[in-house]
Every structure is written in C-alpha cells, then in structure tokens.
Enzyme design. Structure first.
Site, mmCIF file in Angstrom:
data_model
loop_
_atom_site.group_PDB
_atom_site.id
_atom_site.type_symbol
_atom_site.label_atom_id
_atom_site.label_comp_id
_atom_site.label_asym_id
_atom_site.label_seq_id
_atom_site.Cartn_x
_atom_site.Cartn_y
_atom_site.Cartn_z
ATOM 1 N N SER A 198 -137.477 -113.223 -65.754
ATOM 2 C CA SER A 198 -137.785 -112.904 -64.368
ATOM 3 C C SER A 198 -138.886 -113.845 -63.883
ATOM 4 O O SER A 198 -138.685 -115.060 -63.833
ATOM 5 C CB SER A 198 -138.167 -111.434 -64.215
ATOM 6 O OG SER A 198 -138.200 -111.062 -62.857
ATOM 7 N N ASP A 438 -127.123 -108.673 -62.000
ATOM 8 C CA ASP A 438 -128.530 -108.608 -61.594
ATOM 9 C C ASP A 438 -128.628 -108.242 -60.113
ATOM 10 O O ASP A 438 -128.011 -108.883 -59.267
ATOM 11 C CB ASP A 438 -129.215 -109.949 -61.864
ATOM 12 C CG ASP A 438 -130.735 -109.848 -61.855
ATOM 13 O OD1 ASP A 438 -131.281 -109.073 -61.046
ATOM 14 O OD2 ASP A 438 -131.380 -110.559 -62.645
ATOM 15 N N HIS A 476 -131.104 -106.285 -63.952
ATOM 16 C CA HIS A 476 -132.431 -106.885 -64.121
ATOM 17 C C HIS A 476 -133.258 -106.030 -65.069
ATOM 18 O O HIS A 476 -134.197 -105.343 -64.669
ATOM 19 C CB HIS A 476 -133.124 -107.045 -62.774
ATOM 20 C CG HIS A 476 -134.201 -108.082 -62.779
ATOM 21 N ND1 HIS A 476 -133.931 -109.435 -62.786
ATOM 22 C CD2 HIS A 476 -135.548 -107.985 -62.806
ATOM 23 C CE1 HIS A 476 -135.055 -110.113 -62.793
ATOM 24 N NE2 HIS A 476 -136.050 -109.264 -62.816
#
Length: 546
Positions: A198, A438, A476
């Site tokens: 990330s 995601d 995510h």
C-alpha cells in the site's frame, strides 16, 4: 553508562577492532556492547538528504527468551533523525541487529499515512509467520516523519513533513540504518532489500526511482502509486455519491453488486469457489450484470429492494472508468485507472463506499467510504491547507490556483517516474503483487504502470528484473482469498542465486477458507481449475492467460 556525546566516528573505531573477525565473533561483540550505542550521534554528513543528524535514544539487547519475542537475540536501536526546522517533526526510527546475522538488511515500509514506527520485528505482509528478523535479517523502518495515522493527514500542513512522507524519510532512515549496521557488524550488508505494501508499496517504487543503487531487491505490494490520482479519484466518487441526488450506493446495493458478479462470473475459471479468477472474461459479462442490477421501469431502490438507480450506477461507472485529466501531473500522468467494480470487488466489506447517504461532518470511513474521506482529507491538508475547503464543489478538471500544487505533490508523493534505468543497470530485482479485487488502490493502475515499463524497455528487459502477480479475490488486505507466500524468499533467491520466480503458491489466510491454496500466476495469467482434483489444492489448477 553510555555518554550522549559518543559520535559515529568513535563507534566505528570500536568496530574496527573486530571488522575482520568472523560473523560469530562480530555478533558476540555487538550483543555485549549494544547498550553502549545509546546516545550515539550520527552526523548530518552521513545522511545524503538535509537533516540535523540523528541520535540513538535507546539501545538494548532483546534476549531470545524475552516475553513475546520470537526473533531470537538482537540489539534494538531506537532513535530520531532531526528535521531541518524546529517546526517539523523528527523522523523516529528503529533498527534491529540480530545476533545471528545473515549478512542482509531489510527496510520495511509503512501503511496509510504512516505516523507509527515500523519496528521491523514483525513478518512482512502476507508472508509466512517467521519474521525477517528471526531469520537473520537486520531490519529497520521509521514513522515517515510524523506521529499519528488518523487519516486526517494533519502533518501535510508542513511542507518539510510532506517531503519526508513522500520520499525523504526513506533515504534518511536508510543512511542512518546503514551506518548503524556498519557500526554493529563492522561491514556493510551483502544485500539490502525493501519491502512494503500500500503506502509501503508506493515507497518501494519510490526507492527504485529515486535511490536505485541503495537496494538489490524490492517488494512492492498493492502500491499506492499515482497518489494524487487515487486521491482525486476519491473526490470524484464523493461528488457522484453526495453531490448528485440519489448517487449514494448503500450497503444493500454494494452487497448486491458483489453477489450478482459472483453468480455471473465465479465459474468462468472452471470452478465455483467464491473467487472471480478470470477477470477479463468477466468483463464480457458486464452488460448482463448491469442489466440485473438496474431498477426496472422507473422503480426506486429501497431498504427492501437492493436494485440500483441510474444515479447509483453512474457512481459505480465513475469508479470503473477512472478519469482522464486535461492537464498533466508529474511525469506526464493524465489518468487514473478505474477499479474492477463489476469483476469481483466487494465494496460491502472492509474499506468500502460507506453506509450513510449524508456526508457527515467530519467525513468518516465507515459512513462515507474510504476513498471519499481520504480524497477530502487530501484536498484540505495536502493541497489547499484549508480545513473549511468544500471538496464537493472542487472542479478536478479545472483546479485553478491549485493546479501547480497538485502537480508538485504528484512529483513528491506519486512514484510514477518510469525511468528506472539505473535500478535495471544496478541489477536490481522487483516483485509486485496486487489484488484484482482491491477496493482502495486500483489494480489497473499497477497494471498500466507495468505496461508503461514494457513499452519503454521492452518485454525481455522487464522480465529480467520484474515479476508482477495479480491475485484474484484479494482486496486491500482482506477479501475472499488472502495469499500468504514467501515473497522475500523468492526475491532473495532471485538476487543471490539468479533463480527468477515463476508460478508461486499462495495459501489462503481468509478466515472462512483458511488453508486452501492457489497458484500465484505471473501477469497476465490466472489460476484455472483442471476439472478434477481437490479444489482447495493449488495442484488442481494451472496458470492460463486470458
């Protein structure tokens, strides 16, 4: 007691006594004298970017038998790198030097807006249970130069703190850690790696682009590259949801989208397993999916009926399509690529689109969704420095006086420079993993950047230094398939033994399906069921290109 006036030069003179000794004796000396490093000052001249030097605030040996320690014996160093200005927060960092050193170092990236020290004592994301420190890596990380990870990004009111967050803390922490590693062991690491996901994935691309000679290998998972793009994406989604009558997509509709996609696309990989694996084939089914979702004959969605209105579908289409700007951000970037909205993203779980049809004051992740909340925070703290700024009224295409600021920020934080020729020439290796489902960082932005590298260098060159793994069902950090795999081991074998990774195996750590495995296929491949065998075993699948 250690003296606060101890300098780096003095510490290096101590290590000179054993610089030519064996690894074992060097490590033994390190453990014995670890506490003496407390108070050590690393001069600014050792750090390539401007600072006022660094100080070791605490130095202690963590015993192998210490409570909750699964890393073996190591020397733990915690300190600060002093900012140029008194008004800028210092960078807090931690360096861990194991008694059984494998000769390698690993810098670990952060997450979100950082704000907490990356200790380097935990496993890397999605890795097996053993931490790199426990396997002999010297590890280090920082808080990126500010305290607190609330999502409000208060630190961005300070320009030096923004530079530290964007890239400065990476180089400054690296240089200090390298000096401390030399101080501890009497020599440099044989290999230095970076790993993050990330924000840490963006940081991974940042070090490749800005400091290519510092790293032999890099892991970049779900990289938040094109940072201005993803935040402007959040602004556009918020405007569609809250600036357009009826545009908010509620939890019932979010859940229905995911369930409808599963019904239409789950079996396209040969097995119904809760995962949309053949994403490209699913795109061909999008018209049928949208038709099933659309409210019929002017019907309006209600709490009992989760059909979607035209305004709600328009919000999802903005998410799907991304956007193109009429001006260029840094490195010629004009576009942010959209999400796989109708190919398996579950916006009703985790960091979704929110549960409130009203924009709360202040915005909240749970009520208004992660993307809009972060986009609003970006406009207020990073761009305008105005906490009263009306994000819903901002024209992304015509930003006026904020255009130059958006461009500058995209260079500082964006990590979109495709010129990584120095990293390639240095022999660096890169492994990138991103979930196709995601909901926070678009996987299609990562794919697009990969294609830009292929266009610039050619497929054979990209294959020589990069592996891209796009994982179906993975969101995510959550999702219907969450892969655990030895990514660092694959990188290390590539760097040290020239064994390039191909198809790898991921073990699912999602609670409902824990333990099943799937092939992790090199892009553009996806795992297809062979038609026989245990559907929870990766051996029953093969990687196939769409």
């Amino acid at each position: 007691m250690p003296q606060a006036t101890t300098t780096l030069l003095h510490a290096l003179l101590l290590t000179a006594l054993f610089a030519c000794s064996t690894h074992a004796s060097a490590a033994s000396y390190l453990v014995k004298h670890c506490a003496e490093l407390e108070g050590t000052e690393v001069p600014a001249s050792v750090i390539s970017l401007p600072t006022r030097g660094a100080t070791i605030l605490s130095a202690s040996v963590v015993a192998a038998a210490a409570p909750k320690n699964r890393n073996g014996e190591y020397c733990r160093l915690v300190g600060v790198i002093k900012a140029q200005l008194d008004t800028t927060p210092d960078i807090r960092f931690e360096v861990n030097l194991p008694a059984r050193w494998n000769g390698r170092a690993l810098q670990m990236g952060g997450g979100g807006y950082n704000g907490v020290i990356v200790s380097g004592t935990e496993p890397t994301a999605f890795a097996p249970a053993a931490s790199p420190l426990s396997t002999g890596y010297a590890t280090f990380g920082s808080d990126s130069g500010h305290v607190g990870n609330s999502g409000r990004a208060d630190f961005a009111m300070n320009d030096e703190a923004v530079i530290n967050f964007g890239y400065g803390h990476l180089k400054k922490t690296h240089d200090v850690a390298l000096a401390l590693i030399i101080m501890g062991y009497g020599r440099k690491p044989e290999q230095t790696y970076f790993a993050g996901g990330s924000t840490g994935g963006r940081e991974a691309f940042t070090v490749i682009e800005r400091y290519p000679d510092d790293y032999d290998g890099v892991i970049a998972n779900a990289p938040a590259i094109n940072f201005s793009g993803v935040r402007l994406m959040g602004v556009k989604v918020g405007q569609a949801a809250y600036g357009t009558p009826g545009g908010f997509v509620g939890p019932a509709q979010q859940k229905r989208v995911f369930e409808t996609v599963l019904q239409e696309c789950d079996g396209l990989d040969g097995v119904v397993d809760g995962i949309v694996s053949n994403v490209e084939a699913c795109r061909e089914h999008e018209p049928q999916i949208v038709a099933q979702l659309r409210c019929a004959n002017g019907q309006r969605p209600s709490l009992r009926d989760s059909c979607l209105s035209e305004a709600q579908l328009a919000t999802l289409e903005i998410l799907r399509d991304g956007f193109t700007l009429p001006y260029e951000l840094a490195f010629g970037v004009t576009r942010y690529y959209g999400y796989n909205v109708f190919q398996g993203v579950d916006y009703s779980s985790g960091l979704g689109l929110g549960n409130s049809p009203v924009a709360t004051q202040p915005l909240r992740f749970d009520a208004n969704g992660y993307l809009f909340t972060q986009g609003d925070s970006y406009m207020k703290f990073f761009v305008t420095h105005d906490l009263r700024f009306n994000t819903l009224g901002f024209d992304v295409d015509q930003p006026g006086i904020y255009k130059s600021r958006l461009i500058d920020l995209s260079a500082t934080v964006g990590a979109m420079n495709p010129d990584i020729s120095e990293f390639i020439a240095h022999g660096g290796k890169l492994i990138t993993m991103h979930g196709l489902a995601d909901e926070v960082i678009s996987p299609n932005q990562t794919i697009a950047f990969y294609h830009s590298l292929v266009e610039k260098y050619g497929q054979s060159i990209v294959d020589s230094f990069m592996r891209l793994y796009m994982v179906p069902g993975f969101q995510h950090g959550n999702g219907v398939f969450i892969p655990a795999w030895d990514e660092l081991g694959a990188l290390d074998r590539w760097v040290t033994m020239n064994i390039a990774p191909e198809t790898l195996i991921g073990t699912d750590i999602a609670s409902a399906t824990n333990g099943r495995s799937r092939p992790l296929c090199r892009y553009p491949g996806f795992p297809k069921y062979l038609g026989k065998g245990n559907v929870n075993n990766a051996a029953s699948f093969r990687c196939e290109n769409p």
